[in-house]
Scaffold this motif. Structure first.
Motif, mmCIF file in Angstrom:
data_model
loop_
_atom_site.group_PDB
_atom_site.id
_atom_site.type_symbol
_atom_site.label_atom_id
_atom_site.label_comp_id
_atom_site.label_asym_id
_atom_site.label_seq_id
_atom_site.Cartn_x
_atom_site.Cartn_y
_atom_site.Cartn_z
ATOM 1 N N GLN A 35 31.565 -5.912 -118.829
ATOM 2 C CA GLN A 35 30.471 -6.857 -118.681
ATOM 3 C C GLN A 35 29.209 -6.156 -118.173
ATOM 4 N N TYR B 257 28.146 -3.310 -118.829
ATOM 5 C CA TYR B 257 27.493 -2.533 -119.890
ATOM 6 C C TYR B 257 27.022 -3.403 -121.060
ATOM 7 N N TRP B 258 27.712 -4.501 -121.296
ATOM 8 C CA TRP B 258 27.485 -5.246 -122.541
ATOM 9 C C TRP B 258 26.637 -6.501 -122.382
ATOM 10 N N THR B 259 26.715 -7.165 -121.235
ATOM 11 C CA THR B 259 26.002 -8.438 -121.125
ATOM 12 C C THR B 259 24.532 -8.216 -120.768
ATOM 13 N N GLU B 260 23.693 -9.112 -121.243
ATOM 14 C CA GLU B 260 22.273 -9.071 -120.884
ATOM 15 C C GLU B 260 21.981 -9.946 -119.668
ATOM 16 N N LYS B 261 22.868 -10.886 -119.380
ATOM 17 C CA LYS B 261 22.696 -11.744 -118.214
ATOM 18 C C LYS B 261 22.987 -10.935 -116.949
ATOM 19 N N PRO B 262 22.098 -10.950 -115.949
ATOM 20 C CA PRO B 262 22.329 -10.175 -114.726
ATOM 21 C C PRO B 262 23.653 -10.541 -114.056
ATOM 22 N N ASN C 257 24.774 -4.740 -113.860
ATOM 23 C CA ASN C 257 23.802 -4.270 -114.848
ATOM 24 C C ASN C 257 22.381 -4.323 -114.291
ATOM 25 N N CYS C 258 22.260 -4.571 -112.992
ATOM 26 C CA CYS C 258 20.952 -4.608 -112.344
ATOM 27 C C CYS C 258 20.510 -3.181 -111.974
#
Length: 212
Positions: A17, A19-24, A51-52
């Motif tokens: 998640q 690496y792949w999701t755009e949602k923080p 991913n932040c």
């Protein structure tokens, strides 16, 4: 392979998640790890998946510093800290910086007592929803100290009005499972009555608990 059959998310889910999701998102590794162990004053590694662009970690309210995310820095994209934990209860809090502030928090126990060979079970039960009870069996040595690295196979049997919720292919829905964090769980559907659940493993004293 990143979720169980009942859709419980495994720790690997959050790796992908991040690496792949755009949602923080932000997630401290080890939500399913209620007891950690080591020596007093020993530094332990804490991993955070996010991913932040940066994350600050707090241990028992004290900041351990900010780490910047680098996708090429293994493990956890550089979001890792070596920290000292207090004997007993500890709280970790990760605060991720980005377009919006995100927080993840977990509490666990840090055990410094050393254990010997598995000797018996410490069995407890917790009521869940709709007449379901979760039975947990913690392996302990002859002095009652939890064997947190035990990986023995644990079997559950039942007699009475209820039934085991088995054949689910999950960690809490199988009659025979391998211990994780030195413990095993099984769910029971009480069906409005009383049952006796037996917990067994090779070379370990069998234990019993009544559920209703």
């Amino acid at each position: 392979g990143v979720v169980e059959r009942d859709f419980t998310k495994k720790e690997s889910y959050y790796v992908f998640q991040s690496y792949w999701t755009e949602k923080p998102m932000v997630h401290i590794y080890g939500h399913g790890w209620p007891v950690r162990w080591g020596d007093a004053d020993e530094e332990k590694e804490v991993l955070v998946y996010s991913n932040c662009p940066s994350v600050e970690l707090f241990v028992n309210g004290q900041s351990q510093g900010i780490r910047k995310r680098n996708s090429q820095d293994f493990p956890a994209a550089g979001l890792r800290w070596n920290v000292k934990l207090a004997k007993g209860q500890n709280t970790l809090r990760a605060v991720a910086a980005g377009k919006e502030a995100l927080v993840d928090e977990l509490s666990f126990e840090y055990q410094t007592a050393k254990w010997g060979k598995e000797h018996a079970f410490r069995v407890t039960s917790t009521p869940k929803e709709d007449g379901i009870v979760e039975v947990e069996a913690q392996l302990v040595d002859s002095n009652g100290i939890r064997c947190l690295d035990s990986r023995v196979f644990v079997s559950f049997d039942i007699a009475g009005d209820g039934e085991l919720i088995q054949n689910q292919g999950t960690a809490t829905g199988s009659r025979k499972v391998q211990a994780r964090n030195g413990r095993a769980q099984m769910r029971v559907r009480t069906q409005g009555g009383t049952s006796c659940v037996a917990v067994k493993a090779d070379k370990v004293q069998t234990s019993f608990i009544t559920v209703q």
